[in-house]
Design a protein around this motif. Structure first.
Motif, PDB file in Angstrom:
ATOM      1  N   LEU A  69      42.089  41.391  41.829  1.00 49.46           N
ATOM      2  CA  LEU A  69      43.079  40.892  41.003  1.00 49.46           C
ATOM      3  C   LEU A  69      43.454  39.477  41.520  1.00 49.46           C
ATOM      4  N   SER A  73      49.524  36.823  37.976  1.00 45.76           N
ATOM      5  CA  SER A  73      49.244  38.236  36.798  1.00 45.76           C
ATOM      6  C   SER A  73      50.625  37.994  36.254  1.00 45.76           C
ATOM      7  N   ASN A 118      41.879  37.272  32.846  1.00 47.88           N
ATOM      8  CA  ASN A 118      40.779  37.965  32.676  1.00 47.88           C
ATOM      9  C   ASN A 118      39.372  37.052  33.252  1.00 47.88           C
ATOM     10  N   LEU A 121      39.926  37.228  37.053  1.00 50.74           N
ATOM     11  CA  LEU A 121      39.495  38.611  37.540  1.00 50.74           C
ATOM     12  C   LEU A 121      38.079  38.822  37.563  1.00 50.74           C
ATOM     13  N   ASP A 169      46.494  47.850  36.883  1.00 50.04           N
ATOM     14  CA  ASP A 169      45.659  47.331  38.037  1.00 50.04           C
ATOM     15  C   ASP A 169      44.749  48.306  38.695  1.00 50.04           C
ATOM     16  N   ARG A 172      41.885  48.688  36.309  1.00 49.10           N
ATOM     17  CA  ARG A 172      40.940  47.348  36.034  1.00 49.10           C
ATOM     18  C   ARG A 172      40.015  47.668  37.406  1.00 49.10           C
TER      19      ARG A 172
END
Ligand SMILES: Cc1cc2nc3c(=O)[nH]c(=O)nc-3n(C[C@H](O)[C@H](O)[C@H](O)COP(=O)(O)OP(=O)(O)OC[C@H]3O[C@@H](n4cnc5c(N)ncnc54)[C@H](O)[C@@H]3O)c2cc1C
Length: 430
Positions: A69, A73, A118, A121, A169, A172
């Motif tokens: 991550l 954010s 994104n 990431l 999170d 993800r």
């Protein structure tokens, strides 16, 4: 100009007998030297203080492959105002440095928008997918297996609400193929790590595959010994500038030493790389995220595995036979003295979170995470020359991503297509 400096300026550069020179003997520079040497290149590594003396000496030792991550954010930015109110909290900016840090902080905020988030990431997940097998291979080939332990990782939360806030999170991470197990209730948590405070009663996340190096300085220095054993030369020298020349690059050394010319040069000087890149005309927004920790002697706490105290910005890791408590981010540049009240504050919190923790006999440390505002490392060629490659800016993940970085730099040296798309890591991306 001193007599010495003018003397050095008139000395002829000596052509290195080596095919490649790596500037910086931290974990990134040494893993890069390993990859270049394994490709059959003669390698010289230069470091002003010797192997494993910078940030690679004192980090938490976590091989954090699941940490994909981005640091910036939307969730983190929501917590920043509260954190900034506490000068000893998880994030602070030293007032005397705030103006200089402003451009980096603005870029950091910009990186937290949904599109950027994104994109970052995805790039970080791609690099970390390469990082794990690359590290495994390096550990085997350099005979470092006994420096690594596999005890798992436990992510702790202050109650159900805090855990719920982390739902997205974890989702993800699951989508990225990262495995973990949600533990419900105090008994399940205590079975994985006994002796924690009542506040961690609701839910936690256990990642059985979590690994770490037992002692980061020893790991780095063992790698240096392996490299020397296979013919890599590691030399103490302070690099003042790098210049492109027709035969590759000239490395200008301090302290009156003659400069060196080599066909291929890698800049891997961690948080100190910015000034050296600038000597090549590359302006990279690299900043130090200063981090602190305290290492407690054996017997401080029966810690079975790494603990992440989510929302508090620090971790506890078993280091050698002791316990290392650390983390936090302080933006304060490379030169201001450390403020060890920060590590004291983390230690006090750790005592509340791990009742029974014996806080005596600790050794405090501060290190400079080499950090880019978009979390991603810089891995790519200098604007000045194809034969000068950058490998720095790994922030919180330098140990984790070091072997992968080495492999990628070796690809660039050999003019092979790199194993992953390097455009998100380009030095020229800003
Ligand atoms: C508190 C803390 C905890 C961390 N925990 C983790 C973790 O658990 N897992 C993880 O993956 N990462 C972690 N990190 C991040 C990690 O430590 C760094 O990303 C990594 O060590 C950077 O390695 P490096 O080789 O780029 O830099 P460094 O280790 O700093 O090496 C740079 C080297 O360059 C040399 N140098 C600098 N300037 C010159 C010059 N002009 N001439 C010659 N030599 C020079 C220095 O002497 C130094 O040896 C943590 C960091 C901190 C601060």
């Amino acid at each position: 100009m001193s007599g010495d400096r003018s003397l050095s300026a008139h000395r002829d550069p000596s052509r290195s007998a080596h095919d490649a020179v790596v500037v910086g003997a931290g974990i990134v520079g040494l893993m890069t030297a390993l990859a270049l040497a394994e490709d059959g290149r003669g390698v010289l590594v230069l470091d002003r203080e010797g192997p494993g003396s910078g940030t690679s000496a004192g980090n938490a030792g976590i091989l954090a492959f699941p940490e994909i991550l981005p640091l910036a954010s939307p969730g983190l930015l929501g917590q920043v105002p509260r954190w900034l109110l506490d000068p000893l909290g998880p994030l602070s900016v030293r007032p005397s440095y705030a103006l200089r840090a402003a451009p980096w902080l603005l870029r950091f905020i910009r990186a937290s928008g949904p599109d950027a988030f994104n994109r970052i990431l995805s790039a970080q997940a791609t690099l970390n997918r390469l990082a794990e097998p690359a590290m495994d291979a390096a550990i085997v080939r350099a005979g470092l297996g006994n420096h690594v332990s596999e005890a798992g990782t436990l992510d702790l939360y202050d109650g159900e609400d805090a855990f719920r806030r982390a739902d997205a999170d974890w989702a993800r991470k699951r989508r990225a193929g990262i495995g973990f197990e949600v533990l419900r209730g105090r008994d399940a948590i205590e079975a994985v790590q006994p002796g924690l405070a009542e506040r961690f009663h609701a839910a936690a996340v256990y990642s059985a595959a979590g690994r770490q190096v037992r002692e980061p300085r020893e790991f780095t220095q063992a790698l240096a010994r392996h490299l020397e054993g296979r013919g890599v030369v590691i030399r103490r020298a302070r690099v003042e500038a790098i210049r492109p020349v027709s035969a590759g690059a000239e490395i200008v050394l301090g302290d009156g030493a003659p400069s060196i010319v080599a066909p291929f040069v890698v800049l891997a000087a961690g948080a100190w790389s910015k000034q050296l890149a600038q000597t090549l005309g590359d302006r990279v927004p690299l900043e130090s995220e200063r981090g602190y920790n305290v290492t407690l002697p054996p017997g401080a706490f029966p810690l079975r595995r790494q603990l992440y105290f989510n929302g508090h910005g620090f971790v506890a890791t078993p280091i050698a036979d002791g316990v290392r408590i650390g983390g936090a981010v302080e933006i304060g540049g490379l030169d201001l003295p450390p403020n060890f009240r920060r590590s004291d504050a983390m230690l006090r919190k750790a005592q509340a979170f791990m009742p029974g923790l014996r806080a005596e006999g600790g050794r405090a440390w501060m290190g400079h995470r080499p950090s880019m505002p978009d979390t991603l490392a810089v891995i790519g060629r200098s604007r000045a020359s194809r034969r000068i490659v950058y490998a720095f800016g790994h922030g919180h993940l330098g140990l984790t991503q070091s072997a992968a970085t080495g492999r990628l730099v070796a690809d660039l040296a050999a003019e092979r297509p790199p194993a992953i798309d390097l455009s998100p890591f380009s030095p020229q991306r800003f």
